[in-house]
Design a protein around this motif. Structure first.
Motif, PDB file in Angstrom:
ATOM      1  N   ARG A   9     121.251  49.696  83.614  1.00  0.00           N
ATOM      2  CA  ARG A   9     120.082  49.176  84.060  1.00  0.00           C
ATOM      3  C   ARG A   9     119.196  48.257  83.039  1.00  0.00           C
ATOM      4  NH1 ARG A   9     121.876  50.550  88.252  1.00  0.00           N
ATOM      5  NH2 ARG A   9     120.938  51.626  89.893  1.00  0.00           N
ATOM      6  N   TYR A  10     118.822  47.148  83.297  1.00  0.00           N
ATOM      7  CA  TYR A  10     118.129  46.621  82.405  1.00  0.00           C
ATOM      8  C   TYR A  10     116.816  46.290  83.067  1.00  0.00           C
ATOM      9  CZ  TYR A  10     116.987  42.801  78.881  1.00  0.00           C
ATOM     10  OH  TYR A  10     116.163  42.000  77.949  1.00  0.00           O
ATOM     11  N   VAL A  11     115.481  46.582  82.457  1.00  0.00           N
ATOM     12  CA  VAL A  11     114.381  46.151  82.725  1.00  0.00           C
ATOM     13  C   VAL A  11     113.493  45.480  81.717  1.00  0.00           C
ATOM     14  CG1 VAL A  11     112.034  47.229  83.559  1.00  0.00           C
ATOM     15  CG2 VAL A  11     114.454  48.427  84.136  1.00  0.00           C
ATOM     16  N   ALA A  12     113.192  44.441  82.265  1.00  0.00           N
ATOM     17  CA  ALA A  12     112.478  43.277  81.239  1.00  0.00           C
ATOM     18  C   ALA A  12     110.959  43.819  81.232  1.00  0.00           C
ATOM     19  CB  ALA A  12     112.425  42.101  81.930  1.00  0.00           C
ATOM     20  N   ALA A  13     110.329  43.808  80.099  1.00  0.00           N
ATOM     21  CA  ALA A  13     108.968  44.136  79.838  1.00  0.00           C
ATOM     22  C   ALA A  13     108.028  43.318  80.480  1.00  0.00           C
ATOM     23  CB  ALA A  13     108.541  44.337  78.358  1.00  0.00           C
ATOM     24  N   GLU A  14     108.525  42.069  80.414  1.00  0.00           N
ATOM     25  CA  GLU A  14     107.373  41.034  81.151  1.00  0.00           C
ATOM     26  C   GLU A  14     108.118  40.619  82.629  1.00  0.00           C
ATOM     27  OE1 GLU A  14     104.772  39.811  79.866  1.00  0.00           O
ATOM     28  OE2 GLU A  14     104.900  40.748  78.087  1.00  0.00           O
ATOM     29  N   ALA A  15     107.425  40.485  83.431  1.00  0.00           N
ATOM     30  CA  ALA A  15     107.633  40.114  85.009  1.00  0.00           C
ATOM     31  C   ALA A  15     108.313  38.820  85.074  1.00  0.00           C
ATOM     32  CB  ALA A  15     106.376  40.096  85.880  1.00  0.00           C
ATOM     33  N   GLU A  16     108.078  37.851  84.210  1.00  0.00           N
ATOM     34  CA  GLU A  16     108.763  36.486  84.355  1.00  0.00           C
ATOM     35  C   GLU A  16     109.913  36.493  83.361  1.00  0.00           C
ATOM     36  OE1 GLU A  16     107.943  34.659  86.488  1.00  0.00           O
ATOM     37  OE2 GLU A  16     106.212  35.714  86.892  1.00  0.00           O
ATOM     38  N   ALA A  17     110.338  37.633  82.618  1.00  0.00           N
ATOM     39  CA  ALA A  17     111.401  37.489  81.644  1.00  0.00           C
ATOM     40  C   ALA A  17     112.711  37.657  82.296  1.00  0.00           C
ATOM     41  CB  ALA A  17     111.316  38.580  80.612  1.00  0.00           C
ATOM     42  N   ARG A  18     113.838  36.891  81.832  1.00  0.00           N
ATOM     43  CA  ARG A  18     115.097  36.951  82.254  1.00  0.00           C
ATOM     44  C   ARG A  18     116.168  37.264  81.134  1.00  0.00           C
ATOM     45  NH1 ARG A  18     112.655  36.765  86.357  1.00  0.00           N
ATOM     46  NH2 ARG A  18     113.175  35.871  88.522  1.00  0.00           N
ATOM     47  N   ILE A  19     115.902  36.904  80.051  1.00  0.00           N
ATOM     48  CA  ILE A  19     116.837  37.018  79.090  1.00  0.00           C
ATOM     49  C   ILE A  19     115.949  37.869  77.754  1.00  0.00           C
ATOM     50  CG2 ILE A  19     118.349  36.313  77.153  1.00  0.00           C
ATOM     51  CD1 ILE A  19     118.535  33.751  79.166  1.00  0.00           C
ATOM     52  N   GLY A  20     116.704  38.767  77.405  1.00  0.00           N
ATOM     53  CA  GLY A  20     115.989  39.599  76.188  1.00  0.00           C
ATOM     54  C   GLY A  20     116.943  40.078  75.248  1.00  0.00           C
ATOM     55  N   GLY A  21     116.370  40.973  74.326  1.00  0.00           N
ATOM     56  CA  GLY A  21     117.329  41.158  73.265  1.00  0.00           C
ATOM     57  C   GLY A  21     118.102  42.411  73.346  1.00  0.00           C
ATOM     58  N   ASP A  22     117.765  43.182  74.477  1.00  0.00           N
ATOM     59  CA  ASP A  22     118.725  44.556  74.784  1.00  0.00           C
ATOM     60  C   ASP A  22     120.115  43.725  75.104  1.00  0.00           C
ATOM     61  OD1 ASP A  22     116.681  45.808  73.998  1.00  0.00           O
ATOM     62  OD2 ASP A  22     116.334  46.856  75.820  1.00  0.00           O
ATOM     63  N   LEU A  23     121.224  44.600  74.928  1.00  0.00           N
ATOM     64  CA  LEU A  23     122.442  44.171  75.229  1.00  0.00           C
ATOM     65  C   LEU A  23     123.387  45.338  75.474  1.00  0.00           C
ATOM     66  CD1 LEU A  23     124.402  42.886  71.837  1.00  0.00           C
ATOM     67  CD2 LEU A  23     121.946  43.425  71.988  1.00  0.00           C
ATOM     68  N   TYR A  24     124.384  45.342  76.361  1.00  0.00           N
ATOM     69  CA  TYR A  24     125.337  46.243  76.538  1.00  0.00           C
ATOM     70  C   TYR A  24     126.995  45.380  77.116  1.00  0.00           C
ATOM     71  CZ  TYR A  24     123.748  45.057  81.337  1.00  0.00           C
ATOM     72  OH  TYR A  24     123.621  44.437  82.427  1.00  0.00           O
ATOM     73  N   GLU A  25     127.785  46.292  76.935  1.00  0.00           N
ATOM     74  CA  GLU A  25     129.037  46.101  77.331  1.00  0.00           C
ATOM     75  C   GLU A  25     130.063  46.975  77.850  1.00  0.00           C
ATOM     76  OE1 GLU A  25     131.100  44.214  79.145  1.00  0.00           O
ATOM     77  OE2 GLU A  25     131.363  42.370  77.923  1.00  0.00           O
ATOM     78  N   VAL A  26     130.564  47.039  78.675  1.00  0.00           N
ATOM     79  CA  VAL A  26     131.807  48.216  79.184  1.00  0.00           C
ATOM     80  C   VAL A  26     133.111  47.353  79.318  1.00  0.00           C
ATOM     81  CG1 VAL A  26     132.352  49.950  80.541  1.00  0.00           C
ATOM     82  CG2 VAL A  26     130.081  49.731  80.095  1.00  0.00           C
ATOM     83  N   MET A  27     134.120  47.942  78.621  1.00  0.00           N
ATOM     84  CA  MET A  27     135.215  47.157  78.984  1.00  0.00           C
ATOM     85  C   MET A  27     136.607  48.021  78.673  1.00  0.00           C
ATOM     86  SD  MET A  27     135.098  44.904  75.260  1.00  0.00           S
ATOM     87  CE  MET A  27     136.766  44.116  75.693  1.00  0.00           C
ATOM     88  N   ARG A  28     137.454  47.614  79.341  1.00  0.00           N
ATOM     89  CA  ARG A  28     138.880  48.684  79.126  1.00  0.00           C
ATOM     90  C   ARG A  28     139.605  48.010  78.149  1.00  0.00           C
ATOM     91  NH1 ARG A  28     141.731  52.252  81.698  1.00  0.00           N
ATOM     92  NH2 ARG A  28     140.471  52.331  83.655  1.00  0.00           N
ATOM     93  N   THR A  29     140.288  48.560  77.108  1.00  0.00           N
ATOM     94  CA  THR A  29     140.950  48.267  76.075  1.00  0.00           C
ATOM     95  C   THR A  29     142.286  48.999  75.826  1.00  0.00           C
ATOM     96  OG1 THR A  29     139.951  49.859  74.385  1.00  0.00           O
ATOM     97  CG2 THR A  29     138.644  47.888  74.808  1.00  0.00           C
ATOM     98  N   PRO A  30     143.198  48.651  74.913  1.00  0.00           N
ATOM     99  CA  PRO A  30     144.279  49.371  74.779  1.00  0.00           C
ATOM    100  C   PRO A  30     144.020  51.011  74.146  1.00  0.00           C
ATOM    101  CG  PRO A  30     144.624  47.251  74.142  1.00  0.00           C
ATOM    102  CD  PRO A  30     143.459  47.501  74.211  1.00  0.00           C
ATOM    103  N   TYR A  31     143.035  51.079  74.037  1.00  0.00           N
ATOM    104  CA  TYR A  31     142.440  52.422  73.178  1.00  0.00           C
ATOM    105  C   TYR A  31     141.565  53.047  74.114  1.00  0.00           C
ATOM    106  CZ  TYR A  31     144.158  49.297  69.701  1.00  0.00           C
ATOM    107  OH  TYR A  31     144.838  48.223  68.705  1.00  0.00           O
ATOM    108  N   GLY A  32     141.511  52.824  75.469  1.00  0.00           N
ATOM    109  CA  GLY A  32     140.519  53.231  76.576  1.00  0.00           C
ATOM    110  C   GLY A  32     139.500  52.580  76.789  1.00  0.00           C
ATOM    111  N   VAL A  33     138.410  53.372  77.317  1.00  0.00           N
ATOM    112  CA  VAL A  33     137.051  52.534  77.599  1.00  0.00           C
ATOM    113  C   VAL A  33     136.267  52.379  76.527  1.00  0.00           C
ATOM    114  CG1 VAL A  33     135.119  52.237  79.254  1.00  0.00           C
ATOM    115  CG2 VAL A  33     137.481  53.116  80.070  1.00  0.00           C
TER     116      VAL A  33
END
Length: 366
Positions: free
Chosen positions: A155-179
């Motif tokens: 979940r990503y929730v922007a502090a400002e109602a009009e915000a679309r892009i912020g400084g919080d970031l995340y990623e989930v990916m499968r790799t040869p070494y697991g998730v």
């Protein structure tokens, strides 16, 4: 993605937007006052007129609409009523009625012009939002709900109602070494923070597939950020590696709030073996990033979060007790857990969040 992007207030551009209940009541009250003034004018007929009040009619009609024809029609109706009052009450000086009619015409003109300008600005805002949403989707990709034995929710929730892009970031990916999971928070705002977030995610997506050691992935992220020219942004982050086969998970904390592990109904913080600086600052303080092994059994749930949640405050300026509240929630499906957690945070704060907030929950199943 439903929580990532805020819904527009309007269903279609050019239509009347949804107005708050108190605003609708005030508008209806204005119509009633105008009607009462006209009725009193017809009832008295004693040389006293309330016709200037009719100038409020196009203004009331322009509230909430984005079609200039609506206040225009209201202005025509108001002008016709002024003429009717002038013919009905001949004791009123003609200059008064002419002034009232001129006032209605001028107010109608400016109200129509205002509606046209506001509608144009909102159409432009809609185009900007569309571009921002596309950039957000490219930066923060959709996270799969299931990867092997892992059930994942974000979940990503922007502090400002009009915000679309912020400084919080995340990623989930499968790799040869697991998730491998990544969640971070850029220290900064605006486009500079977005640029930093894009650089971090780009390096992580490449390094997570190439480096078997998760601590080395963190070092590559730090080096990439430190090499950025004229950049003052740094990033707090936590990296998690979960093998495909049963076995311990690995956590690398880079100056970020510690993840929370839900095991057997109890919630505990996953503290790092040593305190490490945020990404881009390792060269200034020395040391190294260290990985911690973590038992992550079937049924366990791991929660990653940014300080937008942990540092949310109530009316008495007390921090949100995340670990305590999380322990009181059912540790079932991550999707439902995050929804309930966000509802609880909003209820605790009593208003909007003061900072962007990102949550990533992963649960191991059989």
């Amino acid at each position: 993605m439903a929580d990532l992007l805020n819904r527009d207030t309007w269903s279609q551009w050019g239509q009347r937007p949804f107005l708050p209940r108190w605003s609708r009541r005030l508008t209806i009250g204005g119509y009633l006052l105008v009607a009462a003034a006209v009725a009193a004018d017809f009832a008295t007929g004693s040389g006293v007129t309330f016709s200037p009040v009719l100038a409020a009619l196009p203004v009331l009609a322009g509230v909430g609409t984005r079609r200039a024809v609506v206040p225009l029609v209201a202005g025509v109706v108001a002008s016709a009523v002024v003429v009717a009052l002038a013919l009905y009450d001949v004791n009123v000086p003609g200059v008064v009625m002419v002034t009232a009619a001129a006032t209605v015409i001028v107010i109608t003109f400016f109200t129509c012009a205002n509606v046209v300008v506001v509608a144009a600005q909102e159409r432009e805002l809609a185009r900007v939002r569309t571009v921002a949403e596309a950039a957000q989707r490219a930066l923060l990709r959709l996270v799969p709900r299931r990867l092997g034995p892992l059930v994942i929710a974000v979940r990503y929730v922007a502090a400002e109602a009009e915000a679309r892009i912020g400084g919080d970031l995340y990623e989930v990916m499968r790799t040869p070494y697991g998730v491998r999971l990544f969640l971070g928070d850029v220290c900064g705002k605006g486009l500079a923070a977005v640029e930093t977030a894009a650089d971090v995610l780009g390096v992580f997506r490449e390094a997570a597939r190439a480096e078997p050691d998760l601590a080395e992935v963190a070092k590559r992220l730090d080096s990439a950020l430190a090499r950025r020219p004229a950049s003052e942004e740094f990033v707090t982050a936590v990296l998690v590696g979960i093998p495909d086969a049963p076995g311990p998970a690995v956590v690398v904390n880079c100056g970020h709030p510690p993840p929370l592990l839900c095991h057997a109904g109890e919630v505990s913080e996953v503290e790092p073996p040593v305190n490490a600086p945020p990404l881009a600052l390792l060269g200034l303080v020395g040391g190294d990033y260290c990985a911690r092994s973590l038992t992550f059994d079937c049924g366990d749930l791991l929660l990653l979060y940014t300080d937008g949640v942990a540092e949310a405050r109530d009316a008495t300026d007390r921090f949100y007790p995340l670990a305590q509240r999380l322990a009181a929630l059912p540790h079932g499906e991550p999707e439902a857990l995050l929804d309930e957690l966000l509802v609880d945070v909003r209820a605790y704060v009593g208003s909007g969040l003061a900072d962007d907030a990102a949550l990533l929950a992963v649960r191991r199943e059989r």
